[in-house]
Design a protein around this motif. Structure first.
Motif, short mmCIF file in Angstrom:
data_model
loop_
_atom_site.label_atom_id
_atom_site.label_comp_id
_atom_site.label_asym_id
_atom_site.label_seq_id
_atom_site.Cartn_x
_atom_site.Cartn_y
_atom_site.Cartn_z
N ARG A 25 2.20 4.20 -1.46
CA ARG A 25 1.99 5.02 -2.66
C ARG A 25 3.29 5.60 -3.18
O ARG A 25 3.50 5.66 -4.39
N THR A 81 -6.16 3.59 -0.63
CA THR A 81 -5.99 4.75 0.23
C THR A 81 -7.19 5.69 0.20
O THR A 81 -7.67 6.12 1.24
N PHE A 82 -7.69 5.98 -0.98
CA PHE A 82 -8.69 7.03 -1.10
C PHE A 82 -10.13 6.55 -1.22
O PHE A 82 -11.05 7.28 -0.88
N LEU A 83 -10.37 5.34 -1.67
CA LEU A 83 -11.74 4.88 -1.84
C LEU A 83 -12.21 3.93 -0.76
O LEU A 83 -13.39 3.85 -0.48
N TRP A 84 -11.30 3.16 -0.22
CA TRP A 84 -11.68 2.19 0.80
C TRP A 84 -11.22 2.65 2.17
O TRP A 84 -10.43 2.00 2.83
N LYS A 85 -11.73 3.78 2.60
CA LYS A 85 -11.34 4.29 3.92
C LYS A 85 -11.91 3.36 4.99
O LYS A 85 -13.07 2.99 4.96
N ASN A 105 0.81 -1.22 0.00
CA ASN A 105 0.00 0.00 0.00
C ASN A 105 0.84 1.27 0.00
O ASN A 105 0.31 2.36 0.20
N ARG A 129 -3.69 0.46 -7.54
CA ARG A 129 -4.25 -0.29 -6.42
C ARG A 129 -4.03 0.44 -5.09
O ARG A 129 -4.94 0.55 -4.28
N THR A 160 -6.27 3.44 -4.86
CA THR A 160 -7.66 3.02 -4.63
C THR A 160 -7.87 2.64 -3.18
O THR A 160 -8.85 3.05 -2.57
#
Length: 81
Positions: free
Chosen positions: A8, A68-72, A6, A63, A66
């Motif tokens: 980035r 980090t920002f969408l699956w909080k 994860n 990935r 995604t």
């Protein structure tokens, strides 16, 4: 392991270096994508491996972004009573 996949910054650096190398006359990945979009006529297994090698850092960057920002994640409630 979870921190590595994860990360980035790591995948951004890998994408900008390995993902775009060689830089001149054009990034290698762009040429491979254009070749595939043209029907991949004459591509050999080495060309496919090269495409996967240069494309993997981009997939992992997307990935990581995604995740980090969408699956909080929802905060975990303490079980203390």
């Amino acid at each position: 392991m979870k921190q590595l996949i994860n990360n980035r910054k790591l995948w951004l650096m890998a994408s900008l270096t390995l993902g775009l190398a060689p830089f001149l006359p054009e990034p290698h990945l762009f040429g491979k994508i254009r070749w595939i979009m043209g029907g991949a006529v004459g591509m050999k297994p080495m060309d496919w491996f090269d495409f996967v090698l240069h494309g993997t850092p981009w997939v992992l960057l997307i990935r990581a972004l995604t995740v980090t920002f969408l699956w909080k994640k929802a905060p975990i409630k303490s079980r203390k009573q």
